[in-house]
Design an enzyme around this catalytic site. Structure first.
Site, PDB file in Angstrom:
ATOM      1  CG  HIS A 134      13.000  -5.176  -5.743  1.00 35.14           C
ATOM      2  ND1 HIS A 134      12.338  -5.192  -7.573  1.00 35.14           N
ATOM      3  CD2 HIS A 134      13.668  -5.996  -6.548  1.00 35.14           C
ATOM      4  CE1 HIS A 134      12.815  -5.937  -8.210  1.00 35.14           C
ATOM      5  NE2 HIS A 134      13.950  -6.340  -7.794  1.00 35.14           N
ATOM      6  CG  LEU A 164      -9.809  -3.977  -5.392  1.00 34.77           C
ATOM      7  CD1 LEU A 164      -9.910  -3.771  -7.628  1.00 34.77           C
ATOM      8  CD2 LEU A 164      -8.253  -3.639  -5.223  1.00 34.77           C
ATOM      9  CG  ASP A 220       9.179  -3.489 -16.751  1.00 32.74           C
ATOM     10  OD1 ASP A 220       9.924  -3.965 -15.468  1.00 32.74           O
ATOM     11  OD2 ASP A 220       9.479  -3.673 -17.368  1.00 32.74           O
TER      12      ASP A 220
END
Ligand code: FPP
Length: 256
Positions: A61, A155, A44
């Site tokens: 962004h 991962l 965020d």
């Protein structure tokens, strides 16, 4: 001493062709024994980061892409098994048409630009979210990244795109009931039908302290850590600090 961040050696040089591949836990990154198995991240603050600089929100962004790569590397180095990131929520369709359009094209570009890098790090990419409304070209990129990395054993990176926690619970309940009726509904069967295992550490940047419909079933017993930094400023050390905080918490699951 923690491994040097790419920001310290100059953006761009760190994840080029000759970088060290963070395919395994790095000694000293995070003390062993406190590593959460599954970290969920609400990335965020992109809009505010851009606003602070007098830039359009979309630039925030754009700047967030490096932070994503940085946190994926940090998670690998810390020995995290699952990392889920909230890239686009079912509520994000309420943003302006131009920002939605940007975010769709941006997700597509990030996926295309980063999938080989993640593949070379032995990362398995998974998509969680709904196909409804999502741009077919974004779905295609997500599927390609999933296909490319399907045999990777490192991962597990869950890209939550067009994701909503309540919608996920409904869809899991439907699939359980289709197979076994209402009698088949249980906490165990629903958990099994979710996109991810239970979340251990739920981490949100930018100082906001909300779940925002992210992995709400899976995060039922998660430790919540909130960081003031805006997402584009985040480095792997911030992830490790969040993990350090997680390590100081006593998880009781209702016990005294
Ligand atoms: C929230 O900031 C951030 C987003 C809505 C998008 C984040 C997505 C990425 C960083 C990467 C996407 C990548 C893939 C692989 C799909 P905000 O706009 O809510 O910031 P604000 O709260 O300051 O306005």
């Amino acid at each position: 001493m923690p491994p040097v961040s790419f920001r310290q050696v100059g953006a761009g040089s760190w994840y080029g062709q000759n970088m060290d591949h963070p395919q395994a836990p790095a000694p000293g990154a995070v003390p062993p024994g406190v590593v959460p198995r599954h970290v969920a991240v609400v990335m965020d603050g992109n809009g505010r980061w851009a606003k602070e600089r007098g830039l359009p929100r979309t630039e925030g962004h754009r700047a967030g892409e490096e932070a994503l790569v940085e946190v994926v590397a940090g998670a690998i180095e810390a020995g995290v098994e699952w990392l889920s990131v909230y890239a686009f929520s079912t509520e994000n369709w309420r943003r302006s048409p131009s920002e939605v359009r940007f975010l769709m094209g941006y997700s597509r570009r990030v996926l295309r630009a980063r999938r080989d890098l993640f593949h070379s790090w032995n990362v398995r990419v998974r998509w969680a979210g709904q196909a409804e409304r999502l741009w077919p070209s974004v779905i295609r990129e997500l599927r390609e990244a999933e296909q490319l990395t399907v045999n990777n054993t490192g991962l597990q990176l869950v890209l939550c795109v067009n994701y909503g926690g309540r919608a996920e619970i409904i869809s899991a309940a439907k699939s359980v009931m289709e197979q076994g009726g209402a009698a088949a509904l249980s906490e165990a069967s629903l958990s099994q039908a979710m996109s991810t295992p239970d979340v251990d550490l739920f981490w949100r940047t930018s100082g906001e302290a909300r779940l925002s419909n992210f992995l709400i079933w899976e995060a039922a017993y998660a430790e919540l850590v909130f960081t003031d930094k805006l997402w584009p400023d985040v480095t792997r050390q911030d992830l490790w600090s969040a993990i350090d905080q997680y390590g100081t918490r006593e998880r009781r699951y209702g016990r005294a």
